[in-house]
Scaffold this motif. Structure first.
Motif, PDB file in Angstrom:
ATOM      1  N   GLU A  76      76.098  18.438 -62.042  1.00 30.91           N
ATOM      2  CA  GLU A  76      75.443  19.695 -62.393  1.00 30.91           C
ATOM      3  C   GLU A  76      74.228  19.450 -63.284  1.00 30.91           C
ATOM      4  OE1 GLU A  76      74.691  23.861 -62.787  1.00 30.91           O
ATOM      5  OE2 GLU A  76      75.657  22.593 -61.280  1.00 30.91           O
ATOM      6  N   ARG A 129      71.594  18.341 -60.963  1.00 27.94           N
ATOM      7  CA  ARG A 129      71.109  19.452 -60.130  1.00 27.94           C
ATOM      8  C   ARG A 129      70.103  20.287 -60.893  1.00 27.94           C
ATOM      9  NH1 ARG A 129      71.488  24.659 -59.227  1.00 27.94           N
ATOM     10  NH2 ARG A 129      72.808  25.017 -61.056  1.00 27.94           N
ATOM     11  N   ARG A 130      70.360  20.494 -62.190  1.00 27.56           N
ATOM     12  CA  ARG A 130      69.436  21.282 -63.010  1.00 27.56           C
ATOM     13  C   ARG A 130      68.248  20.468 -63.495  1.00 27.56           C
ATOM     14  NH1 ARG A 130      72.932  25.080 -67.180  1.00 27.56           N
ATOM     15  NH2 ARG A 130      74.660  25.605 -65.769  1.00 27.56           N
ATOM     16  N   THR A 161      86.634  28.248 -68.248  1.00 30.98           N
ATOM     17  CA  THR A 161      85.526  27.769 -67.415  1.00 30.98           C
ATOM     18  C   THR A 161      85.966  27.516 -65.976  1.00 30.98           C
ATOM     19  OG1 THR A 161      86.011  25.472 -68.015  1.00 30.98           O
ATOM     20  CG2 THR A 161      84.377  26.639 -69.357  1.00 30.98           C
ATOM     21  N   ASP A 187      81.760  28.100 -59.971  1.00 28.24           N
ATOM     22  CA  ASP A 187      80.752  27.889 -61.019  1.00 28.24           C
ATOM     23  C   ASP A 187      81.331  27.175 -62.238  1.00 28.24           C
ATOM     24  OD1 ASP A 187      82.402  29.937 -61.889  1.00 28.24           O
ATOM     25  OD2 ASP A 187      80.771  31.147 -62.720  1.00 28.24           O
ATOM     26  N   SER A 202      79.037  24.636 -63.804  1.00 33.53           N
ATOM     27  CA  SER A 202      77.922  25.321 -64.463  1.00 33.53           C
ATOM     28  C   SER A 202      78.354  25.914 -65.800  1.00 33.53           C
ATOM     29  CB  SER A 202      77.386  26.414 -63.543  1.00 33.53           C
ATOM     30  OG  SER A 202      76.312  27.107 -64.151  1.00 33.53           O
ATOM     31  N   ARG A 203      79.538  26.494 -65.824  1.00 34.46           N
ATOM     32  CA  ARG A 203      80.045  27.071 -67.079  1.00 34.46           C
ATOM     33  C   ARG A 203      80.241  25.990 -68.145  1.00 34.46           C
ATOM     34  NH1 ARG A 203      82.571  32.207 -67.026  1.00 34.46           N
ATOM     35  NH2 ARG A 203      82.331  33.300 -65.041  1.00 34.46           N
ATOM     36  N   VAL A 220      78.725  23.066 -68.315  1.00 33.60           N
ATOM     37  CA  VAL A 220      77.413  22.576 -68.744  1.00 33.60           C
ATOM     38  C   VAL A 220      76.767  23.566 -69.707  1.00 33.60           C
ATOM     39  CG1 VAL A 220      75.056  22.112 -67.964  1.00 33.60           C
ATOM     40  CG2 VAL A 220      76.998  21.055 -66.788  1.00 33.60           C
ATOM     41  N   ASP A 221      76.898  24.860 -69.444  1.00 35.15           N
ATOM     42  CA  ASP A 221      76.347  25.862 -70.368  1.00 35.15           C
ATOM     43  C   ASP A 221      76.980  25.746 -71.749  1.00 35.15           C
ATOM     44  OD1 ASP A 221      74.567  26.889 -68.571  1.00 35.15           O
ATOM     45  OD2 ASP A 221      75.735  28.681 -68.085  1.00 35.15           O
ATOM     46  N   THR A 272      70.411  26.790 -70.481  1.00 37.79           N
ATOM     47  CA  THR A 272      71.637  27.286 -69.845  1.00 37.79           C
ATOM     48  C   THR A 272      71.298  28.015 -68.560  1.00 37.79           C
ATOM     49  OG1 THR A 272      71.624  29.340 -71.124  1.00 37.79           O
ATOM     50  CG2 THR A 272      72.861  27.491 -72.029  1.00 37.79           C
ATOM     51  N   GLY A 273      72.315  28.105 -67.685  1.00 37.35           N
ATOM     52  CA  GLY A 273      72.085  28.714 -66.376  1.00 37.35           C
ATOM     53  C   GLY A 273      72.362  30.197 -66.345  1.00 37.35           C
ATOM     54  N   ARG A 274      72.871  30.755 -67.434  1.00 36.33           N
ATOM     55  CA  ARG A 274      73.187  32.184 -67.432  1.00 36.33           C
ATOM     56  C   ARG A 274      72.330  32.919 -68.453  1.00 36.33           C
ATOM     57  NH1 ARG A 274      78.494  30.110 -67.742  1.00 36.33           N
ATOM     58  NH2 ARG A 274      78.776  30.882 -69.830  1.00 36.33           N
TER      59      ARG A 274
END
Length: 384
Positions: free
Chosen positions: A30, A33-34, A168, A363, A366-367, A369-370, A382-384
């Motif tokens: 992840e 990916r980001r 998560t 997700d 993603s959670r 990683v955030d 962060t992605g959110r």
């Protein structure tokens, strides 16, 4: 210069089994990916699977001394009591040199020395993958800034231990979805017209499962094709025995039976052709089955701490995604009956596949990683 101008310095602490290792791989995927620049160091055990997986991910790896945390008296309890302080010292030295922005603890006994040795250097996020909080994570949680859990069922237990709990889910490698059915059929020489069953006891194998499949192998191969992960020779003697059995089978049946010690990078292609999974109920297995939408027959490992595998299995069983059988009830005859009933009904398997997907948290990586970025004080990434 802002913090985000510098690579994220992430220390991964944990290992021993695939369940404590593969979530970290999903987090690394992840981050890539980001396109978040990262410097990563993995601290693990001398004998776990994490060293090889870290190498596959091109992540520097350091092994430290560790001891298993037990709730019963054994001679190893005494010797391990001396290894833990040594491991804390070793971890502290490595962490002080590396200077991480955040420590991501994935669990297992080896995570404890790193968390204790590093929590004053960097914030810690501890992740519990199972439906029962293990002894190692109960200890690590005392030093963590955040306690993340994989299942809603675990959150109530977690909140009794920690003031900041986040659900998560369990991250699953996104690369698992990129398998090729064409390559899978070609690799195993299987026909797309005959159901395919994947039998796995995890990275170390499971002799009780292997032995039960062995007893009904001829009957099963008359109707299905099987990929059987039996575990390495260092864990059991099943590979040699089952290979000899395969060599005695008629060619028509032998061609339907693939036996292997370990399934590695070919797993995405194998999942792409699998109709039914037979396995234990480790948190990683349960999460992958949900993520991939695969029906299963689960035989939880008995005697796990807090009966965690049975609780993991219920996540899928209660949703209608898996048939869950206690090992004492999982006779070869019962297994044969369940496997043939499921492989003989496309409608039932499709319904179980939909139910499996309903349990997944796609997700989850993603959670996590955030949460890692929040602790590293990088909210803008962060992605959110």
């Amino acid at each position: 210069m802002t913090r985000t101008d510098q690579p994220l310095r992430l220390l991964i602490a944990g290992g021993g089994t695939g369940g404590h290792v593969l979530p970290a791989v999903a987090v690394l995927e992840e981050l890539r990916r980001r396109e978040i620049p990262s410097d990563v160091l993995w601290i693990g055990s001398h004998g776990g699977v994490e060293r090889g997986i870290a190498a596959e991910q091109n992540v520097p790896f350091v092994a430290i001394q560790t001891g298993k945390l037990r709730r019963y008296l054994a001679i190893q309890t005494v010797t391990d009591a001396f290894r833990v302080p040594l491991g804390i010292g070793q971890a502290w030295q490595r962490i002080r040199t590396f200077k991480p922005d955040v420590i991501y603890s994935t669990g297992g006994a080896v995570s404890v020395p790193s968390v204790i040795g590093g929590h004053r250097t960097a914030p810690v996020i501890t992740h519990e993958q199972t439906a029962q909080i293990g002894i190692a994570n109960r200890t690590a949680a005392r030093f963590a800034s955040t306690l993340a859990v994989g299942f809603e069922q675990t959150a109530e237990l977690a909140r009794a231990l920690h003031k900041h709990v986040v659900v998560t889910g369990n991250p699953v490698r996104a690369s698992l979805t990129r398998g090729s059915a064409e390559q899978g059929f070609q690799r195993y020489g299987f026909s797309p017209d005959i159901p395919i069953v994947y039998v796995t006891g995890g990275a170390r194998g499971a002799s009780p499962l292997n032995e039960r499949i062995e007893e009904v192998l001829d009957d099963l191969l008359a109707s299905v094709q099987i990929v059987h992960q039996v575990g390495p020779a260092s864990a059991n003697t099943d590979f040699a025995r089952l290979t000899a059995l395969r060599n005695r089978l008629p060619e028509r049946l032998a061609s339907r039976y693939e036996i292997t010690e370990f399934v590695g990078r070919e797993l995405p292609d194998l999942y792409a052709i699998t109709d039914l999974v037979i396995g234990r109920a480790g948190a990683g297995t349960v999460s992958e089955l949900g993520f991939m939408g695969l029906p299963s027959v689960l035989i939880p490992l008995p005697g796990t701490w807090g009966d965690e595998q049975r609780k993991n299995a219920r996540v899928l069983g209660d949703a209608g995604a898996a048939v869950v059988i206690d090992q004492r009830d999982a006779s070869p005859k019962r297994l044969r009956s369940e496997i043939l009933a499921l492989t003989g009904s496309v409608e039932r398997r499709n319904a179980m596949a939909d139910a499996a997907r309903s349990t997944a948290r796609p997700d989850a990586a993603s959670r996590l990683v955030d949460e890692i970025l929040r602790l590293a004080e990088r909210p803008e990434q962060t992605g959110r």
